[in-house]
Design an enzyme around this catalytic site. Structure first.
Site, PDB file in Angstrom:
ATOM      1  CD  GLU A  89     -67.668  -4.748 -19.451  1.00 14.42           C
ATOM      2  OE1 GLU A  89     -67.989  -5.477 -18.499  1.00 14.42           O
ATOM      3  OE2 GLU A  89     -67.678  -3.494 -19.388  1.00 14.42           O
ATOM      4  NE  ARG A 100     -74.263  -9.832 -15.786  1.00 18.15           N
ATOM      5  CZ  ARG A 100     -74.841  -8.678 -15.501  1.00 18.15           C
ATOM      6  NH1 ARG A 100     -75.845  -8.246 -16.245  1.00 18.15           N
ATOM      7  NH2 ARG A 100     -74.449  -7.959 -14.493  1.00 18.15           N
ATOM      8  CD  GLU A 109     -80.728  -0.716 -37.043  1.00 15.45           C
ATOM      9  OE1 GLU A 109     -81.492  -0.277 -37.909  1.00 15.45           O
ATOM     10  OE2 GLU A 109     -80.596  -0.181 -35.920  1.00 15.45           O
ATOM     11  CG  HIS A 135     -80.810  -2.602 -32.220  1.00 11.34           C
ATOM     12  ND1 HIS A 135     -82.120  -2.166 -32.182  1.00 11.34           N
ATOM     13  CD2 HIS A 135     -80.135  -1.658 -32.915  1.00 11.34           C
ATOM     14  CE1 HIS A 135     -82.217  -1.029 -32.833  1.00 11.34           C
ATOM     15  NE2 HIS A 135     -81.028  -0.683 -33.290  1.00 11.34           N
ATOM     16  CG  ASN A 155     -70.660 -13.136 -14.473  1.00 13.85           C
ATOM     17  OD1 ASN A 155     -69.882 -12.437 -13.846  1.00 13.85           O
ATOM     18  ND2 ASN A 155     -71.695 -12.626 -15.117  1.00 13.85           N
TER      19      ASN A 155
END
Length: 135
Positions: free
Chosen positions: A59, A12, A131, A77, A63
């Site tokens: 992805e 997000r 990383e 990570h 919002n």
């Protein structure tokens, strides 16, 4: 039947354009697709390397209504393979991106292989850790 491959990892993000620019300009990913859901008030952008049909992606979920997100304490990570880790970290630093852990050998070796990776860590604009591992 069992799953056959990893599709994507979702983050997000608070500023979609800033995040796209980071993953494109700093890490060389490209946008695979963008999906806008007006009724649901969110936008998804899938980014990665190689072929969008066969390569795992990230992805970015934006919002539209403001939310204050907190990173979970169990999240670690995402790891990316890098051909020239030292060169990449130098370029990222010149772009103003903070390298949280300078490139170098891991402090420990694997019991199984007797080897350790050369790694570095950075974070994206939302604070997600990435990383970088010398390929």
């Amino acid at each position: 039947m069992t799953p056959s491959r990893i599709l994507h990892t979702m983050f997000r993000v608070s500023d979609l354009e800033q995040s796209i620019a980071f993953y494109q300009n700093a890490l060389g990913m490209r946008v695979f697709s963008k999906e806008t859901y007006t009724e649901g008030r969110f936008t998804l952008v899938f980014m990665g390397y190689g072929d969008a049909q066969t390569t795992p992606s990230i992805e970015l979920t934006y919002n539209w209504d403001p939310n204050a997100y907190q990173h979970g304490t169990r999240y670690g990570h995402v790891a990316l393979a890098v051909e020239d880790l030292y060169g990449l970290c130098e370029r990222l630093t010149k772009q103003g991106i903070t390298v949280l852990r300078a490139p170098g050998q891991m402090s420990f070796v694997s019991d199984e292989t007797g080897e350790s990776d050369v790694i570095a860590f950075i974070e994206d604009p939302d604070g997600y850790k990435i990383e970088l591992i010398q390929a």
